[in-house]
Design a protein around this motif. Structure first.
Motif, mmCIF file in Angstrom:
data_model
loop_
_atom_site.group_PDB
_atom_site.id
_atom_site.type_symbol
_atom_site.label_atom_id
_atom_site.label_comp_id
_atom_site.label_asym_id
_atom_site.label_seq_id
_atom_site.Cartn_x
_atom_site.Cartn_y
_atom_site.Cartn_z
ATOM 1 N N ASN A 129 21.925 34.144 74.065
ATOM 2 C CA ASN A 129 21.489 33.178 73.053
ATOM 3 C C ASN A 129 22.542 32.128 72.723
ATOM 4 O OD1 ASN A 129 23.165 35.054 71.798
ATOM 5 N ND2 ASN A 129 22.169 34.813 69.808
ATOM 6 N N THR A 130 23.398 31.809 73.697
ATOM 7 C CA THR A 130 24.406 30.757 73.519
ATOM 8 C C THR A 130 23.760 29.439 73.102
ATOM 9 O OG1 THR A 130 26.026 31.713 75.036
ATOM 10 C CG2 THR A 130 26.101 29.342 74.731
ATOM 11 N N GLY A 131 22.673 29.066 73.766
ATOM 12 C CA GLY A 131 21.998 27.803 73.464
ATOM 13 C C GLY A 131 21.521 27.736 72.027
ATOM 14 N N GLU A 132 20.982 28.835 71.517
ATOM 15 C CA GLU A 132 20.491 28.860 70.135
ATOM 16 C C GLU A 132 21.633 28.699 69.138
ATOM 17 O OE1 GLU A 132 17.369 28.836 69.026
ATOM 18 O OE2 GLU A 132 16.840 28.593 71.142
ATOM 19 N N ILE A 133 22.763 29.321 69.430
ATOM 20 C CA ILE A 133 23.928 29.198 68.550
ATOM 21 C C ILE A 133 24.399 27.746 68.496
ATOM 22 C CG2 ILE A 133 26.346 29.855 68.243
ATOM 23 C CD1 ILE A 133 25.640 32.563 69.476
ATOM 24 N N LEU A 134 24.420 27.099 69.642
ATOM 25 C CA LEU A 134 24.848 25.704 69.689
ATOM 26 C C LEU A 134 23.876 24.796 68.933
ATOM 27 C CD1 LEU A 134 26.006 25.422 73.422
ATOM 28 C CD2 LEU A 134 27.459 25.598 71.401
ATOM 29 N N LYS A 135 22.581 25.034 69.094
ATOM 30 C CA LYS A 135 21.575 24.230 68.389
ATOM 31 C C LYS A 135 21.714 24.375 66.880
ATOM 32 C CE LYS A 135 18.046 24.327 72.037
ATOM 33 N NZ LYS A 135 16.710 24.867 72.431
ATOM 34 N N GLN A 136 21.912 25.577 66.415
ATOM 35 C CA GLN A 136 22.067 25.810 64.986
ATOM 36 C C GLN A 136 23.331 25.139 64.445
ATOM 37 O OE1 GLN A 136 21.929 30.043 64.262
ATOM 38 N NE2 GLN A 136 19.904 30.270 65.210
ATOM 39 N N TRP A 137 24.386 25.138 65.241
ATOM 40 C CA TRP A 137 25.647 24.581 64.757
ATOM 41 C C TRP A 137 25.589 23.067 64.603
ATOM 42 C CZ3 TRP A 137 29.606 21.307 66.451
ATOM 43 C CH2 TRP A 137 30.767 21.339 65.678
ATOM 44 N N ILE A 138 24.972 22.380 65.548
ATOM 45 C CA ILE A 138 24.954 20.909 65.476
ATOM 46 C C ILE A 138 23.977 20.399 64.415
ATOM 47 C CG2 ILE A 138 25.561 20.706 67.920
ATOM 48 C CD1 ILE A 138 22.656 19.792 68.407
ATOM 49 N N ASP A 139 23.106 21.267 63.926
ATOM 50 C CA ASP A 139 22.136 20.847 62.918
ATOM 51 C C ASP A 139 22.861 20.345 61.670
ATOM 52 O OD1 ASP A 139 19.565 20.486 61.823
ATOM 53 O OD2 ASP A 139 19.752 22.376 60.721
ATOM 54 N N GLY A 140 22.559 19.124 61.259
ATOM 55 C CA GLY A 140 23.183 18.539 60.080
ATOM 56 C C GLY A 140 24.536 17.923 60.343
ATOM 57 N N LYS A 141 24.951 17.843 61.595
ATOM 58 C CA LYS A 141 26.249 17.254 61.940
ATOM 59 C C LYS A 141 25.990 16.008 62.797
ATOM 60 C CE LYS A 141 28.830 21.617 61.881
ATOM 61 N NZ LYS A 141 27.728 22.492 61.464
ATOM 62 N N PRO A 142 25.974 14.840 62.198
ATOM 63 C CA PRO A 142 25.660 13.615 62.937
ATOM 64 C C PRO A 142 26.677 13.264 64.019
ATOM 65 C CG PRO A 142 26.446 13.115 60.726
ATOM 66 C CD PRO A 142 26.228 14.588 60.772
#
Length: 382
Positions: free
Chosen positions: A85-98
């Protein structure tokens, strides 16, 4: 010339090499003191992750602590076909970071022979708007001062030694940082000393103007230098893509420097088993075998010390142990100098154990490199 004379000459060459390392570290160390910038240049951090879900959070958390103007910082991440689930972790992290974006890695670049990491980076960098590109890995933790430290080294004017060496100052296209290894247990401690010893030798050679190698987990490349060689997709296949692009950048006339300081020291995870360590070293050997002949000769001398001193012990026990002790003393002193520069301490016991580890690992790596088998890296076989 007798066999004993050859053995003594070989051992003396190793001792001379270590002596020069100590002298040059002490007298020719190039530092890059921090300076104040009215405006900092735009920087893009690039990190590729593949099956890194267990350790990825620490890397991403470190990014959040970076001390750099937010409007001049860009982070580009990529999930290189992970099976967890590396991809999911990355997606969650960039959320809200322009300032952060996630790049989807397609199949391999058409008609380009590159390894998996180089393929991913080649597809990420067209999205980068930074004047400087900073590279690290998913198993690394960068310090908050990392970006400013690396950018400062890339932008300050060259020193008088460089100006004397070149009629015209070369543009600075590559900065290599320093990396320490973190982990519990004997193997991790030995790997940390090993990394610092090796990078210490790289630093000494770099400060004399020799282009040796770079470390892809702590590396800065100017956008100008990167574009001048066509990028990772154009420099050809290599198991060590960082060494390959560094070699191409140097050939284009850009200056490459090695920055060793606490401010830019990245922490990476130790290999957890000796088998994994050998696979890592086998991959690195592909890069080492492409070094200039004189540099390969220096590395060969280090490896040849063990058989030479053992043969000497058979014929002259006292002389053999004396030479071995002298080698250990100089090697240990060089390691202590490096660790003092980085604010670290090393125990006498670990320095003794490292001598055994280092000689054994060197020969095990050579055997592993020439053994007819594939190299496995990030779940891919090459």
């Amino acid at each position: 010339m007798t066999l004993v004379a050859i053995e003594i000459i070989g051992v003396m060459l190793v001792l001379t090499q270590l002596l020069f390392l100590i002298i040059l570290w002490s007298t020719n160390f190039r530092g890059y003191p921090a300076k104040l910038h009215e405006t900092w240049p735009k920087v893009t951090i690039l990190m590729v992750a593949r099956n890194e879900s267990k350790i990825l959070q620490a890397c991403l958390h470190a990014f959040e602590k970076i001390d750099y103007p937010s409007d001049q910082l860009e982070i580009i991440l990529a999930d290189d076909h992970s099976e967890d689930n590396t991809g999911e972790i990355l997606k969650q992290w960039i959320d809200g970071k322009p300032y952060a974006q996630l790049v989807s890695i397609e199949s391999y670049i058409e008609n380009k022979a590159v390894n998996g990491k180089a393929n991913a980076l080649a597809q990420m960098i067209p999205n980068a708007s930074g004047e400087y590109l900073l590279f690290t890995d998913a198993d690394c933790i960068v310090p908050g001062s990392w970006v400013k430290s690396m950018v400062n080294a890339a932008t300050i004017e060259g020193d008088d030694k460089v100006k004397k060496r070149f009629k015209k100052q070369k543009p600075r296209g590559l900065v290599t940082g320093i990396t320490q290894v973190e982990g519990l247990g004997f193997l991790a401690k030995m790997q940390n000393i090993d990394w610092l010893f090796t990078l210490g030798m790289v630093k000494v050679l770099s400060d004399t103007g020799q282009q040796v190698t770079t470390m892809g987990n702590n590396m800065l490349i100017s956008k100008e230098a990167y574009l001048s060689v066509g990028g990772f997709g154009e420099v050809g296949f290599s198991m060590t893509e960082d060494f390959q692009i560094a070699k191409a950048i140097h050939a284009k006339g850009f200056e490459a420097i090695h920055l060793v300081s606490q401010e830019n020291m990245v922490t990476t995870q130790a290999e957890r088993s000796f088998a994994a360590l050998l696979m890592q070293r086998k991959r690195w050997m592909y890069g080492a075998m492409r070094l200039p002949f004189k540099l390969k000769l220096l590395l060969a001398l280090q490896a040849l010390f063990l058989p030479l001193v053992i043969l000497l012990l058979i014929n002259y026990v006292f002389l053999g142990w004396l030479f071995w002790f002298a080698k250990w003393c100089m090697q240990s002193f060089f390691i202590i100098l490096i660790q003092r520069k980085l604010g670290q301490k090393v125990s006498l016991l670990n320095l003794i154990l490292f001598e055994i580890y280092y000689l054994f690992t060197a020969w095990a790596t050579i055997v592993c490199y020439f053994w007819p088998s594939n190299t496995t890296w990030k779940g891919r076989r090459y």
